[in-house]
Design an enzyme around this catalytic site. Structure first.
Site, PDB file in Angstrom:
ATOM      1  N   CYS B  51     -10.514  -2.357 -18.136  1.00  0.00           N
ATOM      2  CA  CYS B  51      -9.233  -1.930 -17.540  1.00  0.00           C
ATOM      3  C   CYS B  51      -9.106  -2.436 -16.103  1.00  0.00           C
ATOM      4  CB  CYS B  51      -9.140  -0.406 -17.473  1.00  0.00           C
ATOM      5  SG  CYS B  51      -9.605   0.382 -18.977  1.00  0.00           S
ATOM      6  N   ASN B  52     -10.251  -2.635 -15.439  1.00  0.00           N
ATOM      7  CA  ASN B  52     -10.208  -2.965 -14.016  1.00  0.00           C
ATOM      8  C   ASN B  52     -10.493  -4.420 -13.698  1.00  0.00           C
ATOM      9  OD1 ASN B  52      -9.631  -0.338 -13.321  1.00  0.00           O
ATOM     10  ND2 ASN B  52     -11.773   0.242 -13.172  1.00  0.00           N
ATOM     11  N   ARG B  53     -10.923  -5.188 -14.678  1.00  0.00           N
ATOM     12  CA  ARG B  53     -11.296  -6.568 -14.359  1.00  0.00           C
ATOM     13  C   ARG B  53     -11.265  -7.485 -15.561  1.00  0.00           C
ATOM     14  NH1 ARG B  53     -15.310  -6.147 -11.212  1.00  0.00           N
ATOM     15  NH2 ARG B  53     -15.258  -3.896 -11.130  1.00  0.00           N
ATOM     16  N   GLU B 121     -19.189   5.567 -12.549  1.00  0.00           N
ATOM     17  CA  GLU B 121     -18.786   5.699 -13.951  1.00  0.00           C
ATOM     18  C   GLU B 121     -19.761   4.943 -14.842  1.00  0.00           C
ATOM     19  OE1 GLU B 121     -17.089   3.166 -16.007  1.00  0.00           O
ATOM     20  OE2 GLU B 121     -16.364   1.719 -14.568  1.00  0.00           O
ATOM     21  N   GLY B 196      -2.564   7.519 -29.828  1.00  0.00           N
ATOM     22  CA  GLY B 196      -3.620   6.525 -29.782  1.00  0.00           C
ATOM     23  C   GLY B 196      -4.983   7.195 -29.766  1.00  0.00           C
TER      24      GLY B 196
END
Lengths: 279, 435
Positions: B51-53, B121, B196
């Site tokens: 999600c971040n990279r 995380e 989802g």
């Protein structure tokens, strides 16, 4: 205008109305132990029926004495005060219930009706002005206080909502959650608005009474105090009834309560500092 | 020889709008790796997409500097633009590139979650492993990337086990619950709708379920999966086709599908709010690409939070965990040092090996030429002579080899020393002959 002491029928009627109010309170309290649709119906029917009976008695008495201003008469002034309180409480419980409101207000209203029955035949009619002025002051200022709280909480709601939209949770809002703020504001308005309504009505009637006695001039009714008070009343009436217009809730209702707060502040200033304001 | 080359973008260089255009799910990442090795002649590659990279780890020849490296960058950018059908100018300005030790340090930092939006995380380590496994699956990882990723996973494990980085972390899920508590007072009369079944959305859902809402609706394209989740969370499985109806009753919505298009549009949601009588609603959109049109959040009484919003809030706890961060940083630095040394040995190994083989071979050759001239030499003496020759060669080569091994610590890039060694000792000729 004829001096008119209430007849026995009228006194019995008013006591009956008081009794119906007491029954309404009893049924309402009973619901806190046992959830019952029947008790809810009984409470509502007794409450509204007491208003009808009491109202009919007062109309009959006013017609009998040939005058409509309640301040001229102990019976009418005390009875009208009680009925106004009861009407507002029942209305609020019908549109935006405040838990236990009727438990507190209806007994007071019933006591006022009992007072009307007891002092209705007393002469001279001194209780009218005394009771009326106290009713006016307590309801006007009490209502104003509750509405100020509603406005202040509305301001907190706007701040909290702004912080949430700014996604600034890390800094913490410290204002409480939106739902609670909205509930507090709505409850404060639910209490304050009917009180303020009574305060407004009693104030206007008192003004008419003083004018009829030559103690005041009619133009004071259109002075800033009354006009602003009416404005406040309209604003909070809109804010209180936003569920009827569902898009007018949340932020918009909070803005409206804030506007009411500003108007309220203006009214209080007008009461203190403007001509004819301190009554 | 080849060195590590990293080209990528992350949450600090690219906004959510750019990242969602180039993001790859696991199937797409695998397809990208296969396409890449097909196009670039089996060049090593690992694609890390979260999600971040989005990061491409490849092996770049040592000779590629300056224009050569820039050419490679353009080729990779062009590949990504074609693969995702996104113009290069959309994401190219957000790219960063690192080589060699810097690239290794970056990966170790990422695997340790020190570069994550949510410090500490634990998901990232699994994502790094997944990316590496995907490349191994299609044979896209080789002698350059194998040791890199294996060590990256070791670094991540060590950081999580030996530091308190993962403790007291504020997760995205807990931030979502905190926001919900800022909006609603009670939850026993609220309805939660989950759309989802992504890992992140399930994490958030698990936290929301702890608030004991009145109703829990699970919505998924696969009704079987929805039913399974509904049973797991004691909720109700509902149809995705009737999403608008479910949104009317939902006070909290968690959306984390893999849909390429937005499921909840502004036009749809205006109707929903009207039917809800404008009661406040909390939307948590943790999908990438986003499931909810950003303009939905502009409506009154609608509180929309996407992944970046939640992660930035979680990141706010970073300042309070300085000690753990420092300890993790030291672990990473030590592993970078060890990896770099090992890489040096790896790159030097063949050269040193060739050096020793050549000179031992020459020494043996000369000894055998001299042997016939030595009369009456016993077996023991012969052995002693061989040992002498062997020790002589080792002694002569000891200093240059030691200097070579310590080269990066003392002087300049190892590559230059290797090149000089190969030229001075003619090692390239021998390599050519062997080929």
């Amino acid at each position: 205008m004829a001096e008119n002491v209430p007849s026995s029928v009228e006194i019995v009627g008013l006591v009956t109305a008081a009794g119906l109010m007491a029954a309404s309170v009893g049924a309402s309290i009973g619901r806190s132990w046992k959830v019952s649709a029947l008790l809810k119906t009984v409470a509502a029917v007794c409450g509204w029926f007491s208003i009808i009976v009491g109202g009919a008695v007062l109309v009959s008495h006013s017609a009998g004495r040939g005058g409509w201003l309640p301040l001229d008469d102990n019976f009418d002034s005390l009875g009208a005060s009680g009925l106004m309180l009861a009407t507002c409480a029942l209305y609020i419980q019908a549109v935006r219930p405040v838990g236990g409101l009727d438990w507190v207000v209806l007994p007071v209203a019933a006591l006022l009706l009992i007072g009307a029955a007891v002092f209705g035949r007393t002469l001279p009619h001194e209780y009218g002005e005394t009771a009326w002025s106290w009713t006016h002051r307590l309801t006007a200022y009490g209502g104003a206080l509750a509405l100020v709280i509603a406005g202040a909480v509305g301001a907190l709601y706007l701040l909290a909502a702004h912080r949430l939209r700014a996604k600034g949770l890390a800094s913490g809002s410290g204002f409480g959650n939106l739902e609670r703020l909205e509930t507090i504001a709505q409850h404060a308005m639910a209490l304050g608005w009917p009180l303020f309504t009574i305060g407004l009505v009693t104030g206007i009637l008192w003004g008419i009474h003083l004018t009829s006695q030559g103690q005041s001039e009619s133009r004071e009714f259109f002075g800033p105090k009354v006009m602003l008070a009416v404005g406040v009343w309209i604003v909070y009436a809109l804010a209180l009834h936003t569920p009827i217009n569902p898009s007018f809730r949340g932020r918009k209702a909070a803005v409206l309560s804030l506007i009411g707060l500003v108007l309220m502040a203006g009214t209080l200033v007008a009461v203190q500092f403007m001509p004819g304001g301190t009554r | 020889m080849q060195r590590i080359f990293l080209l990528g973008l992350n949450h600090t260089t690219a906004p959510l709008e750019v990242r969602e255009k180039v993001a790859l799910n696991s199937e797409q990442a695998l397809a990208a790796v296969s396409a890449f090795i097909g196009k670039f002649n089996n060049c090593e590659i690992v694609v890390l997409s979260t999600c971040n990279r989005l990061e491409f780890y490849t092996a770049l020849p040592d000779e590629a500097h300056g224009d050569g490296q820039q050419q490679w960058v353009e080729q990779v950018v062009g590949f990504l633009a074609d693969f995702r059908q996104v113009p290069a100018e959309v994401f190219a300005p957000c790219l960063y590139q690192k080589t060699g030790e810097a690239a290794a340090e970056h990966l170790f930092t990422v695997a340790s979650s020190l570069d994550s939006m949510v410090l500490g995380e634990t998901q990232i380590l699994g994502q790094v492993r997944q990316a590496y496994d995907a490349s191994r699956q299609v044979g896209a990882a080789g002698p350059v990337l194998h040791p890199l990723f294996q060590r990256a996973m070791a670094v991540g494990k060590q950081v999580h086990s030996q530091t308190s980085l993962a403790e007291g972390r504020v997760s995205v899920a807990s931030v979502a619950v905190d926001y919900a508590k800022r909006i609603f007072d009670t939850f026993s009369d609220k309805t939660v709708l989950s759309i989802g079944a992504g890992k992140m959305s399930l994490l958030v859902l698990r936290n929301l379920v702890d608030l004991k809402p009145k109703r829990l609706l699970i919505c998924n394209r696969d009704h079987g999966k929805a039913a399974t989740l509904a049973e797991q969370f004691d909720g109700e499985a509902v149809d995705l086709e009737k999403l608008a109806d479910h949104l009317v009753s939902a006070d909290i919505v968690v959306s984390g599908t893999g849909s390429e298009q937005a499921l909840i549009t502004r036009a749809m949601f205006e109707g929903v709010m009207r039917r809800r009588r404008y009661k406040p609603v909390f939307l948590i959109d943790i999908a990438l690409p986003r499931d909810v049109e950003p303009s939905v959040g502009e409506a009154d009484n609608v509180y929309l939070y996407n992944l970046d919003d939640l992660q930035k809030t979680a990141e706010a706890s970073r300042e309070q965990r300085g000690e753990a961060t420092e300890a993790a940083g030291l672990i990473v630095a030590e592993h970078v040092r060890q990896f770099t040394a090992a890489e040096r040995v790896r790159r030097l190994g063949p050269t040193i090996d060739r050096l020793y083989r050549r000179y031992h071979a020459w020494a043996q050759e000369e000894l055998e030429r001299a042997m016939p001239k030595l009369t009456n030499i016993s077996a023991n003496e012969k052995e002693q002579l061989q040992e002498l020759v062997r020790r002589l060669v080792n002694k002569v080569l000891h200093d240059p080899v030691r200097t070579l091994r310590q080269s990066d610590a003392l002087h300049g890039p190892t590559a230059q020393y290797i090149h000089a060694m190969e030229m001075l000792f003619q090692l390239k000729e021998e390599e050519g002959q062997k080929d």
